[in-house]
Design an enzyme around this catalytic site. Structure first.
Site, PDB file in Angstrom:
ATOM      1  N   SER A 174       5.359   5.525  -3.414  1.00 64.50           N
ATOM      2  CA  SER A 174       4.787   4.396  -2.706  1.00 64.50           C
ATOM      3  C   SER A 174       4.411   4.844  -1.308  1.00 64.50           C
ATOM      4  O   SER A 174       5.012   5.762  -0.740  1.00 64.50           O
ATOM      5  CB  SER A 174       5.815   3.266  -2.631  1.00 64.50           C
ATOM      6  OG  SER A 174       5.474   2.340  -1.627  1.00 64.50           O
ATOM      7  N   ASP A 185      -2.891  -2.126  -3.541  1.00 65.68           N
ATOM      8  CA  ASP A 185      -2.817  -0.699  -3.836  1.00 65.68           C
ATOM      9  C   ASP A 185      -3.888  -0.138  -4.772  1.00 65.68           C
ATOM     10  O   ASP A 185      -4.522   0.854  -4.462  1.00 65.68           O
ATOM     11  CB  ASP A 185      -1.438  -0.375  -4.418  1.00 65.68           C
ATOM     12  CG  ASP A 185      -0.344  -0.552  -3.387  1.00 65.68           C
ATOM     13  OD1 ASP A 185      -0.506  -1.384  -2.488  1.00 65.68           O
ATOM     14  OD2 ASP A 185       0.683   0.128  -3.487  1.00 65.68           O
TER      15      ASP A 185
END
Length: 611
Positions: A517, A123
């Protein structure tokens, strides 16, 4: 012509000491005239997306040296957002992006490296390295670790595809037995690689293709497949060629800022909207643009979101489709090919691997090439065997998916939606904007009004949802979770997952100055700017206030009159912009340092030094 940066440490009598140290690393006389290439790895045993990278840095290094360069490897940190999720560990995720960017700058500038290969995956690692590459502006090639295979479980004689989010949702859903939850847990993340849906990691790795800084297939070729090895091998040779073109031929077109130009950022955002990428990509593209000194803003994202359709729906928006399916349909080059046919991207731009995007598409788009090599490449399939080893299987699909009417990737005429997969909303609740992943929102709630249920932290929101305090029609509002207020702008995957587990995924909205997310779906609106800690209106909302959400018209409105808001603001100014309740949250010196410099989500949550 610009001199090789490395000559600063390798040439001249006064650099005898530095050369002595270089020799201690293995360099010989003949190496001191070669380009020194930094292999920026991010191997760690903490993160499945990075657990297989240990030997891949040296694979790239060997190829660099066979191409005539000198390779020197170092590692950055890497936080696993999934493991850090749902507790104070998530406070560190976004700030780690800045540390990664800084660490790359420190190492490359301290040792005067000439170019880089960035081996990223998850990420914050790809964005951090991207920020560093654009900050340094030296030749670079990105090659990521690749996506994980989708998990699979057999229930009622049917194969069900799984990913990380399924495990989170099932754990909070009382309709699942303990044995079923355990089966999902064991199967959801079967291999090394970045989580298998269009979550943040895969979204960012796809965007490096659209920016022109990585090779075709970087975003979609499975971590386990032998085909991915070619990307690492080619990256090693390519970066040496780019370095020579810049330093020996004065060719500035190979530099990151020449490739990742304003129209390239438009291409990347267009891709993101078309494939329903993670909302986190907005933060990261805004941050990267600032490093490149490009004036790419929320207004540009809003403009693009109004004209780009959804051409590809991947988990979490479509739980039957994962990155392995996107690859079979032609990967990112396949999506870009359809965007090109629709006249939605600029194809006159250079890439690290091709003179122009147009030429790259002619060769790599499976719908316009007859190349057996390209069709074979995009036929790479999951092996179906749990493993932490890269390139460990060679399984292939019988054919690639070129159906642009009903396939995984659609043409503009057959788009999943003519309205894009991401939208920027504005209104008195978010004067500088907020973001929603429309690809994950059910059509029935594109317009939604409801009473605000106020939570001063993610932790209390989770408890409220699990304890049944949220009802259909409510709007869960979580504040003081922005870049400064958190600090660190936590992801809200657990609240959105728990709403789904309670059957409220299509009956409630969630609004926050935090973020989501890439695994989140539903009516989840994040990045509300200004955030509460900055004096944003979200800090003035009170329990039961009605909030109106209108995605088609890009509006979000707190139904409280201006006079009342002014009174509330005056009261809040007296008490200070802080949570109404005491939070049991220990904020370290490192996090306080980040919070003291963090800008709003509308600016990419980058750090800004005080004037």
């Amino acid at each position: 012509m610009p001199p090789y940066r490395s000559r600063t440490t390798t040439h001249g009598r006064n650099m005898a000491g530095a050369r002595g140290l270089w020799r201690a690393t293995g360099m010989k006389d003949e190496d001191f005239g070669k380009p020194i290439i930094a292999v920026v790895n991010s191997f760690t045993q903490f993160v499945p997306g990075h657990v297989h990278l240990k030997d891949l840095g040296q694979l790239v290094a060997r190829e660099i040296e066979s191409a005539g360069g000198v390779a020197k490897e170092f590692n950055t940190i890497a936080v696993d957002d999934g493991i850090a999720m749902g507790h104070d560990g998530m406070l560190y995720s976004l700030p780690s992006r800045e540390l990664i960017a800084d660490s790359v700058e420190y190492m490359v500038n301290a040792h005067c490296a000439d170019a880089m290969v960035c081996i990223s995956n998850c990420d914050k690692i790809t964005p951090g390295m991207l920020m560093a590459a654009l900050r340094l502006n030296i030749p670079v090639v990105f090659v990521s670790g690749g996506p994980m295979e989708a998990g699979k479980v057999v229930w009622d004689d049917q194969v069900k595809k799984l990913d990380l989010v399924d495990a989170m949702v099932a754990a909070a859903d009382d309709s699942y037995t303990d044995d079923q939850v355990k089966a999902i847990e064991r199967s959801a993340c079967p291999t090394c690689g970045s989580c298998s849906g269009m979550f943040t990691a895969n979204s960012m790795n796809c965007l490096t293709e659209a920016l022109g800084l990585s090779l075709p297939g970087n975003g979609s070729t499975l971590a386990t497949h032998a085909d991915r090895k070619r990307l690492f091998v080619e990256a090693g040779h390519l970066v040496v060629d780019l370095a020579r073109r810049y330093y020996e031929q004065d060719d500035e077109s190979v530099l990151p800022r020449s490739i990742a130009s304003f129209p390239a950022f438009e291409n990347a955002m267009t891709l993101d909207i078309a494939m329903g990428g993670s909302t986190n990509t907005v933060l990261h593209l805004l941050a990267a643009a600032q490093e490149a000194e490009i004036d790419f803003t929320m207004a540009d994202i809003d403009r693009l979101s109004r004209r780009v359709p959804v051409l590809c729906k991947v988990a979490p928006a479509n739980n039957t489709v994962h990155m392995e399916d996107v690859h079979r349909a032609g990967g990112i080059m396949g999506i870009l090919g359809q965007l090109d046919k629709a006249g939605l991207i600029n194809t006159d731009l250079p890439t690290v691997h091709s003179e122009t995007v147009a030429k790259a598409l002619d060769h790599w788009d499976v719908t316009r090439t007859n190349s057996d090599m390209v069709h074979k490449f995009y036929s790479a399939a999951p092996g179906g065997v749990p493993t932490q080893v890269a390139f460990s299987q060679e399984r292939r699909f019988d054919s690639v998916d070129t159906d642009r009417e009903k396939g995984v990737i659609r043409s503009k005429e057959h788009a999943f939606s003519q309205d894009g997969g991401l939208a920027v909303l504005y209104g008195n609740l978010a004067e500088d904007g907020c973001i929603v992943k429309t690809a994950g929102v059910d059509d029935s709630i594109l317009k939604f009004s409801g009473p605000a249920r106020i939570f001063e932290s993610q932790d209390t929101a989770v408890l409220g949802i699990l304890n049944g305090k949220i009802k259909a029609g409510d709007i869960v509002l979580i504040r003081y979770e922005g870049p400064r207020g958190g600090p660190g702008m936590q992801e809200m995957l657990y609240p959105t997952s728990y709403l789904k587990s309670k059957g409220l995924g299509k009956a409630c909205a969630l609004i926050t100055d935090g973020r989501f997310s890439g695994g989140s779906s539903g009516l989840s609106i994040g990045h509300v700017s200004p955030e509460a800690a900055e004096g944003g209106t979200i800090g003035l909302v009170r329990e039961g206030d009605i909030i109106d959400i209108d995605i088609p018209n890009r509006k979000i409105h707190l139904a409280v009159d201006d006079a009342t808001l002014a009174e509330r603001r005056a009261e809040q100014e007296e008490t200070g912009w802080k949570p109404a309740e005491t939070r049991k949250r220990k904020i370290s010196t490192a996090l306080k340092a980040y919070a003291s410099m963090a800008t709003s989500a509308a600016k990419g949550a980058v750090r800004k030094l005080p004037d």
